[in-house]
Design a protein around this motif. Structure first.
Motif, PDB file in Angstrom:
ATOM      1  N   ASN A 252       0.790  -1.211   0.132  1.00  0.00           N
ATOM      2  CA  ASN A 252       0.031   0.060  -0.049  1.00  0.00           C
ATOM      3  C   ASN A 252       0.919   1.070   0.232  1.00  0.00           C
ATOM      4  O   ASN A 252       2.196   1.205  -0.023  1.00  0.00           O
ATOM      5  N   TYR A 253       0.402   2.351   0.037  1.00  0.00           N
ATOM      6  CA  TYR A 253       0.927   3.523   0.025  1.00  0.00           C
ATOM      7  C   TYR A 253       2.114   3.877   1.072  1.00  0.00           C
ATOM      8  O   TYR A 253       3.164   4.483   0.835  1.00  0.00           O
ATOM      9  N   GLU A 254       1.505   3.389   2.115  1.00  0.00           N
ATOM     10  CA  GLU A 254       2.500   3.580   3.443  1.00  0.00           C
ATOM     11  C   GLU A 254       3.487   2.426   3.390  1.00  0.00           C
ATOM     12  O   GLU A 254       4.470   3.092   4.081  1.00  0.00           O
ATOM     13  N   THR A 255       3.385   1.478   2.754  1.00  0.00           N
ATOM     14  CA  THR A 255       4.615   0.372   3.092  1.00  0.00           C
ATOM     15  C   THR A 255       5.415   0.366   1.454  1.00  0.00           C
ATOM     16  O   THR A 255       6.216  -0.509   1.436  1.00  0.00           O
ATOM     17  N   MET A 256       4.919   1.464   0.685  1.00  0.00           N
ATOM     18  CA  MET A 256       5.602   1.225  -0.595  1.00  0.00           C
ATOM     19  C   MET A 256       7.195   1.329  -0.461  1.00  0.00           C
ATOM     20  O   MET A 256       7.868   0.853  -1.402  1.00  0.00           O
ATOM     21  N   HIS A 257       7.591   1.838   0.373  1.00  0.00           N
ATOM     22  CA  HIS A 257       9.341   2.193   0.558  1.00  0.00           C
ATOM     23  C   HIS A 257       9.791   1.035   0.838  1.00  0.00           C
ATOM     24  O   HIS A 257      11.155   0.700   0.455  1.00  0.00           O
ATOM     25  N   ARG A 258       9.362  -0.179   1.362  1.00  0.00           N
ATOM     26  CA  ARG A 258       9.709  -1.447   1.425  1.00  0.00           C
ATOM     27  C   ARG A 258      10.115  -1.994   0.176  1.00  0.00           C
ATOM     28  O   ARG A 258      11.019  -3.175   0.179  1.00  0.00           O
ATOM     29  N   ILE A 259       9.883  -1.604  -0.978  1.00  0.00           N
ATOM     30  CA  ILE A 259      10.154  -2.319  -2.286  1.00  0.00           C
ATOM     31  C   ILE A 259      11.724  -2.254  -2.388  1.00  0.00           C
ATOM     32  O   ILE A 259      12.261  -2.863  -3.181  1.00  0.00           O
ATOM     33  N   ALA A 260      12.335  -1.313  -1.614  1.00  0.00           N
ATOM     34  CA  ALA A 260      13.764  -1.052  -1.750  1.00  0.00           C
ATOM     35  C   ALA A 260      14.419  -2.405  -1.279  1.00  0.00           C
ATOM     36  O   ALA A 260      15.565  -2.846  -1.941  1.00  0.00           O
ATOM     37  N   ASP A 261      13.882  -3.466  -0.462  1.00  0.00           N
ATOM     38  CA  ASP A 261      14.383  -4.676  -0.281  1.00  0.00           C
ATOM     39  C   ASP A 261      13.849  -5.659  -1.113  1.00  0.00           C
ATOM     40  O   ASP A 261      14.247  -6.930  -0.731  1.00  0.00           O
ATOM     41  N   ASN A 262      13.270  -5.442  -2.075  1.00  0.00           N
ATOM     42  CA  ASN A 262      12.564  -6.397  -2.833  1.00  0.00           C
ATOM     43  C   ASN A 262      13.296  -6.705  -4.048  1.00  0.00           C
ATOM     44  O   ASN A 262      13.106  -5.896  -5.191  1.00  0.00           O
ATOM     45  N   PRO A 263      14.093  -7.954  -4.456  1.00  0.00           N
ATOM     46  CA  PRO A 263      14.784  -7.809  -5.684  1.00  0.00           C
ATOM     47  C   PRO A 263      13.910  -8.434  -6.795  1.00  0.00           C
ATOM     48  O   PRO A 263      14.183  -8.335  -7.940  1.00  0.00           O
ATOM     49  N   ASP A 264      12.508  -8.632  -6.752  1.00  0.00           N
ATOM     50  CA  ASP A 264      11.397  -8.978  -7.562  1.00  0.00           C
ATOM     51  C   ASP A 264      10.960  -7.861  -8.514  1.00  0.00           C
ATOM     52  O   ASP A 264      10.096  -7.878  -9.077  1.00  0.00           O
ATOM     53  N   ILE A 265      11.309  -6.638  -8.041  1.00  0.00           N
ATOM     54  CA  ILE A 265      10.707  -5.411  -8.784  1.00  0.00           C
ATOM     55  C   ILE A 265      12.018  -4.659  -9.154  1.00  0.00           C
ATOM     56  O   ILE A 265      12.799  -4.261  -8.410  1.00  0.00           O
ATOM     57  N   ASP A 266      12.014  -4.364 -10.481  1.00  0.00           N
ATOM     58  CA  ASP A 266      13.067  -3.483 -10.935  1.00  0.00           C
ATOM     59  C   ASP A 266      12.651  -2.249 -11.330  1.00  0.00           C
ATOM     60  O   ASP A 266      13.258  -1.189 -11.269  1.00  0.00           O
TER      61      ASP A 266
ATOM     62  N   GLY B 225      15.329   2.990  -4.892  1.00  0.00           N
ATOM     63  CA  GLY B 225      16.499   2.238  -5.865  1.00  0.00           C
ATOM     64  C   GLY B 225      16.148   1.853  -7.024  1.00  0.00           C
ATOM     65  O   GLY B 225      16.687   1.123  -7.765  1.00  0.00           O
ATOM     66  N   LYS B 226      14.795   1.897  -7.148  1.00  0.00           N
ATOM     67  CA  LYS B 226      14.067   1.223  -8.516  1.00  0.00           C
ATOM     68  C   LYS B 226      13.957   2.276  -9.464  1.00  0.00           C
ATOM     69  O   LYS B 226      13.933   3.664  -9.313  1.00  0.00           O
ATOM     70  N   HIS B 227      14.285   1.952 -10.761  1.00  0.00           N
ATOM     71  CA  HIS B 227      14.014   2.826 -11.950  1.00  0.00           C
ATOM     72  C   HIS B 227      12.663   3.268 -12.025  1.00  0.00           C
ATOM     73  O   HIS B 227      11.696   2.573 -11.451  1.00  0.00           O
ATOM     74  N   VAL B 228      12.477   4.362 -12.622  1.00  0.00           N
ATOM     75  CA  VAL B 228      10.968   5.292 -12.618  1.00  0.00           C
ATOM     76  C   VAL B 228      10.606   5.370 -13.661  1.00  0.00           C
ATOM     77  O   VAL B 228      11.000   6.160 -14.648  1.00  0.00           O
TER      78      VAL B 228
END
Length: 359
Positions: free
Chosen positions: A87-101, A123-126
């Motif tokens: 969700n929008y509050e937890t979105m920052h945790r994508i930083a630790d997810n190698p399944d998302i580029d 740290g993900k491409h936008v």
């Protein structure tokens, strides 16, 4: 020890691998970028998500939504695992997810900067949907965040990936019909009963100029290959009770260094969809020029602009994916998006003050 022939051959293979995505024995790419959509509104659900299924170099693996009820449907349809749902509050945790580029921002325009910066800081491409943001300052903040985090930034101007439009862009430089004199770019739809969505909310970046008019503005710029030096504009509405915060119809006129003049019009009170370019030795047009399909046109000498592609959004995302895979410049960088928003802000100012604004 490698002899000269083997050295050249092996070096060539290395260079080729660095420039083009590797494929398997069937010619399918061995590397696909994992994409996370932020915002599961109409454009994501009915356009982008289906388009991702038709790409060669992308795969939908994650979602960010503020509506929990949407999650089961998206997971079932696209096989998205629980660990890739945010969700929008937890979105920052994508930083630790190698399944998302890549994180693709598809929220209302007024929220683009907030979540594009959050994506860059993860740290993900936008990939950011057009228009880039509500203000020039917000656009610059997105550019700065992506540069700081060393990630690529692409703006979702799908038309700049469309082949007939690419021809018009090329003609801005080659001028096969002589010097460009005037450009007319018009886009509008007769929306008889506008829904009370964010598009009627000024704070969220609503307004016809932002939503539709940016297509006409961008077309005027890529058609001439120049940046305007001044703008005049006027805005009007026939339904003031509905359009009490945002514009229903906007006319704008751009002057370019070469002397070319562009007349732009956008409205949700009238249907229109044409790009027309008048030159010293002829003319050319695209009509429609920015719909999801069926873009086509012709020139005064009978040349047809009618190359067909199956899906504009799939082409756009594959082009953007290849720039990441091959580490090459993106086709539509943040610098392109900020130029439009700088002019959009000037258009609103010119209309309000009834004056010419120098750019």
């Amino acid at each position: 020890m490698l002899d000269r022939r083997n050295f050249i051959r092996n070096t060539g293979l290395v260079l080729a691998g660095s420039l083009f995505p590797l494929t398997d024995i069937f010619g399918n790419p061995s590397k696909k970028l994992n994409v996370c959509l932020v915002g599961l509104g109409n454009y994501s659900s009915t356009v982008l998500a289906p388009a991702l299924q038709r790409t060669k170099y992308c795969k939908l693996t994650g979602i960010v939504t503020g509506t929990p009820s949407k999650i089961p449907r998206w997971q079932k349809r696209y096989g998205i695992s629980d660990k890739n749902v945010y969700n929008y509050e937890t979105m920052h945790r994508i930083a630790d997810n190698p399944d998302i580029d890549v994180i693709y921002i598809v929220v209302p325009t007024g929220l683009h900067a907030k979540y594009a910066i959050r994506a860059a800081n993860a740290g993900k491409h936008v990939w950011c949907e057009k228009p880039m943001a509500k203000t020039e300052a917000e656009c610059q903040a997105i550019i700065d965040a992506c540069a700081k985090n060393k990630v690529k930034l692409s703006i979702g101007y799908r038309m700049q990936h469309e082949p007939n439009t690419r021809t018009v862009i090329d003609w801005a430089a080659s001028k096969p019909y002589g010097k460009i004199k005037t450009v007319r770019a018009e886009i509008g739809y007769n929306v008889t009963n506008p829904a009370r969505t964010w598009r009627l909310d000024s704070a969220l970046g609503g307004g016809t100029m932002y939503d539709l008019g940016v297509y006409a503005l961008n077309a005027a710029r890529y058609t001439t290959g120049e940046e305007p030096v001044s703008v005049t504009a006027k805005q009007m509405t026939t339904r003031p009770k509905i359009f009490n915060e945002t514009d229903e119809t906007t006319h704008f006129t751009l002057e370019f260094p070469s002397g070319a003049i562009a007349h732009g019009k956008t409205s949700v009170g009238k249907s229109m969809h044409e790009l027309y370019v008048d030159c010293e030795n002829g003319w050319y047009t695209l009509a429609p020029f920015s719909m999801y399909g069926g873009v086509q046109g012709k020139a005064s000498d009978g040349k047809l602009l009618n190359i067909h592609i199956e899906n504009q959004q799939a082409r756009q995302m594959d082009d953007d994916a290849l720039s990441i895979i091959n580490n090459t410049p993106v086709m539509v960088p943040g610098e392109e998006g900020i130029k439009d928003i700088r002019i959009v802000e000037a258009i609103y100012k010119a209309a309000k003050n009834r004056s010419k604004i120098s750019l």
